[in-house]
Design a protein around this motif. Structure first.
Motif, mmCIF file in Angstrom:
data_model
loop_
_atom_site.group_PDB
_atom_site.id
_atom_site.type_symbol
_atom_site.label_atom_id
_atom_site.label_comp_id
_atom_site.label_asym_id
_atom_site.label_seq_id
_atom_site.Cartn_x
_atom_site.Cartn_y
_atom_site.Cartn_z
ATOM 1 N N TYR A 357 0.828 -1.211 0.000
ATOM 2 C CA TYR A 357 0.000 0.000 0.000
ATOM 3 C C TYR A 357 0.861 1.260 0.000
ATOM 4 O O TYR A 357 0.484 2.282 -0.582
ATOM 5 N N LEU A 358 2.036 1.188 0.616
ATOM 6 C CA LEU A 358 2.951 2.318 0.574
ATOM 7 C C LEU A 358 3.425 2.576 -0.852
ATOM 8 O O LEU A 358 3.496 3.739 -1.296
ATOM 9 N N ALA A 359 3.726 1.510 -1.601
ATOM 10 C CA ALA A 359 4.140 1.660 -2.994
ATOM 11 C C ALA A 359 3.029 2.281 -3.830
ATOM 12 O O ALA A 359 3.281 3.118 -4.710
ATOM 13 N N LYS A 360 1.784 1.889 -3.567
ATOM 14 C CA LYS A 360 0.651 2.467 -4.295
ATOM 15 C C LYS A 360 0.475 3.948 -3.934
ATOM 16 O O LYS A 360 0.232 4.795 -4.806
ATOM 17 N N ASP A 361 0.599 4.286 -2.641
ATOM 18 C CA ASP A 361 0.437 5.672 -2.209
ATOM 19 C C ASP A 361 1.508 6.578 -2.811
ATOM 20 O O ASP A 361 1.277 7.772 -3.029
ATOM 21 N N ARG A 362 2.668 6.014 -3.077
ATOM 22 C CA ARG A 362 3.768 6.809 -3.641
ATOM 23 C C ARG A 362 3.649 6.996 -5.148
ATOM 24 O O ARG A 362 4.497 7.634 -5.760
ATOM 25 N N GLY A 363 2.616 6.408 -5.760
ATOM 26 C CA GLY A 363 2.408 6.620 -7.187
ATOM 27 C C GLY A 363 2.412 5.383 -8.048
ATOM 28 O O GLY A 363 2.345 5.481 -9.276
ATOM 29 N N ARG A 364 2.507 4.203 -7.439
ATOM 30 C CA ARG A 364 2.480 2.934 -8.179
ATOM 31 C C ARG A 364 3.736 2.756 -9.030
ATOM 32 O O ARG A 364 4.613 3.597 -9.066
ATOM 33 N N ASN A 365 3.794 1.595 -9.721
ATOM 34 C CA ASN A 365 4.925 1.262 -10.599
ATOM 35 C C ASN A 365 6.251 1.346 -9.852
ATOM 36 O O ASN A 365 7.249 1.861 -10.354
ATOM 37 N N GLN A 366 6.288 0.810 -8.645
ATOM 38 C CA GLN A 366 7.501 0.831 -7.831
ATOM 39 C C GLN A 366 7.352 -0.209 -6.711
ATOM 40 O O GLN A 366 6.298 -0.823 -6.564
ATOM 41 N N PHE A 367 8.436 -0.398 -5.946
ATOM 42 C CA PHE A 367 8.348 -1.310 -4.828
ATOM 43 C C PHE A 367 8.725 -0.589 -3.546
ATOM 44 O O PHE A 367 9.429 0.429 -3.545
ATOM 45 N N ALA A 368 8.246 -1.143 -2.445
ATOM 46 C CA ALA A 368 8.615 -0.674 -1.118
ATOM 47 C C ALA A 368 8.940 -1.891 -0.270
ATOM 48 O O ALA A 368 8.344 -2.967 -0.438
ATOM 49 N N VAL A 369 9.923 -1.736 0.622
ATOM 50 C CA VAL A 369 10.353 -2.868 1.419
ATOM 51 C C VAL A 369 10.543 -2.423 2.865
ATOM 52 O O VAL A 369 10.970 -1.295 3.124
ATOM 53 N N ASN A 370 10.232 -3.310 3.790
ATOM 54 C CA ASN A 370 10.410 -2.964 5.195
ATOM 55 C C ASN A 370 11.885 -2.998 5.558
ATOM 56 O O ASN A 370 12.657 -3.752 5.008
ATOM 57 N N GLY A 371 12.265 -2.171 6.504
ATOM 58 C CA GLY A 371 13.642 -2.181 6.996
ATOM 59 C C GLY A 371 14.587 -1.382 6.119
ATOM 60 O O GLY A 371 14.234 -0.767 5.146
#
Length: 371
Positions: A357-371
Motif C-alpha cells: 500500500y505504501l508503494a501504491k500511495d507513492r504513485g504505483r509502478n515501484q516497490f517498497a520494502v520494510n527495513g
C-alpha cells in the motif's frame, strides 16, 4: 557417473506396461489391497508416502526414493533415510526425454545400456541414480519405476514421477525373484507389486500435488500460499535462512478490464503468470492469490530480493494482450524480509501488505520494502 557401471551392479528401469502382466499371485494381491485400504484411510499425502516407504523397506528394498514431476522437472518428495528438511532442500533435476522415451517403448525391464557420463538419464547439480547407489553400497541392483495414472503410457510427458528402489540379491527378505543361471531378476509377481505401489502413489500423492496448483496459470494457489507462509516462518526459526515475501498487484487492473474487456484482462493475468512460472526455482516460489494479486516467497538476501523486484517491474511493459497504443500495465510491489519477531504467516503477510500500500500511495509502478 562413470561411463561403465561397477562390475556386478545392475541398474534397470522398469516400464509398467500392464497389458503384458500375468495375473497377480494371491499374496501380492492381498498385500496391495491392504496397502490401498490403508492409503484410503490416511489423512494426508505424507501418511500415504510413509505407508508405501515402510512397506517397501520391510519387503527388502534399500533406501527407496520417490520423485514427483513438477512442471518439467523432478524433485525428491520422499526418502525414509533423509530428514524432512534435507528433502526440502534437495535440488530438482531434468530428465533426458529422448533417452527415457527410448527406454519406455522397448521392453518392460531395460538395462541402462545407453546411460553414461556423456548421456545421463538425469541432469542437474547431482545425478540421482549415482547418488542413491553411492548411499547404498550393499544394494547391487536398482529398479526405477515410472508411475502415471495410465497403465499403457509410452511418452515421458505422461510420467508423473519415479520410484527408485535398491535391493541386494543376497538379502531379498520378501522380494520375489526369478533366477536363470547366475542372473537374478525381479519376478512377474514382484513387478505387479511395484506396479500397484506406484499406482497408489500416483492416485494419492500426485493428486495432492496437482491440487496445490491452478489449472489456468500453473502457479501455486491461494491455499498453498497461506500454508507455505506458516510453514516457512516455522522453518526460519529452525534454520535461520534468508527469506523474503513479495506481494504484487497489477496497477489499475479494473480500468483495463472496463476499457478493453475481461478477455484482455485475463490475457494479461496469464501473461504475467507465465513470467512468474519462468522464474520458479528452488529459491523462488510464485503464487497466484486471485485476480490481479500475486506473491512470491524467496530464499534470498535483502539485496537480491530488491533486484528481483526490479526485474518484476520491468517485466510488465512486455506483456502480450494489451491493445496497441494503450497505456502499459504497471506493477506495485510490497516486500517484507523474514526477521526474528514475526509470529506467523499472517504477521509476515501483513508486513508485506503494508509495504504494498505504501508503494501504491507513492504513485504505483515501484516497490517498497520494510527495513
Amino acid at each position: 557417473m562413470s561411463d561403465e557401471l561397477s562390475p556386478g551392479r545392475q541398474v534397470k528401469v522398469y516400464h509398467n506396461k500392464q497389458t503384458t502382466r500375468q495375473p497377480f499371485q494371491e499374496g501380492v494381491e492381498l498385500l496391495l489391497a491392504n496397502l490401498r485400504e490403508q492409503s484410503n484411510q490416511a489423512s494426508s499425502a505424507k501418511e500415504v508416502i510413509d505407508i508405501i516407504l515402510d512397506s517397501l523397506q520391510k519387503r527388502g528394498y534399500h533406501v527407496p526414493r520417490i520423485w514427483a514431476k513438477e512442471r518439467e522437472r523432478y524433485r525428491l518428495i520422499a526418502a525414509n533415510d533423509f530428514p524432512t528438511g534435507l528433502i526440502q532442500s534437495e535440488p530438482r533435476f531434468d530428465v533426458n526425454s529422448d533417452l527415457l522415451e527410448d527406454i519406455l517403448k522397448n521392453n518392460d525391464i531395460c538395462d541402462f545400456t545407453n546411460v553414461s557420463e556423456h548421456q545421463p538419464l538425469f541432469t542437474g547439480t547431482l545425478d540421482p541414480l549415482d547418488y542413491v547407489l553411492g548411499r547404498c553400497p550393499t544394494a547391487v541392483s536398482m529398479v526405477t519405476v515410472p508411475y502415471t495414472r495410465r497403465s499403457d503410457f509410452l511418452m515421458p510427458s505422461e510420467v508423473c514421477g519415479l520410484m527408485v528402489l535398491n535391493y541386494d540379491p543376497n538379502d531379498l527378505k520378501k522380494i520375489i525373484v526369478t533366477q536363470q543361471g547366475d542372473l537374478i531378476t525381479l519376478s512377474n509377481d514382484e513387478l505387479n507389486f511395484l506396479d500397484g505401489a506406484a499406482s497408489i502413489v500416483a492416485d494419492k500423492v500426485v493428486q495432492v500435488l496437482e491440487r496445490n496448483r491452478e489449472t489456468e496459470t500453473g502457479l501455486y494457489n491461494r491455499g498453498k500460499y497461506r500454508s507455505d507462509l506458516d510453514r516457512f516462518v516455522n522453518d526460519f526459526y529452525h534454520n535461520q535462512r534468508n527469506m523474503g515475501l513479495i506481494l504484487m498487484d497489477i496497477d489499475n487492473f479494473k480500468l483495463c478490464n472496463d476499457e478493453y474487456g475481461h478477455h484482455v484482462g485475463d490475457e494479461a493475468i496469464n501473461a504475467f503468470a507465465s513470467v512468474l512460472k519462468s522464474m520458479e526455482s528452488r529459491e523462488i516460489r510464485p503464487y497466484h492469490q486471485g485476480g490481479d494479486e500475486f506473491g512470491i516467497i524467496t530464499f534470498r538476501d535483502d539485496q537480491s530480493v530488491r533486484e528481483l523486484a526490479e526485474i518484476l517491474l520491468h517485466s510488465m511493459p512486455r506483456l502480450y494482450g494489451i491493445p496497441e497504443g494503450a497505456n502499459p500495465l504497471t506493477l506495485s510491489i510490497g516486500m517484507a524480509m523474514m526477521i526474528p519477531g514475526i509470529r506467523d504467516g499472517d504477521d509476515w503477510y501483513k508486513r508485506a501488505d503494508e509495504q504494498l500500500y505504501l508503494a501504491k500511495d507513492r504513485g504505483r509502478n515501484q516497490f517498497a520494502v520494510n527495513g
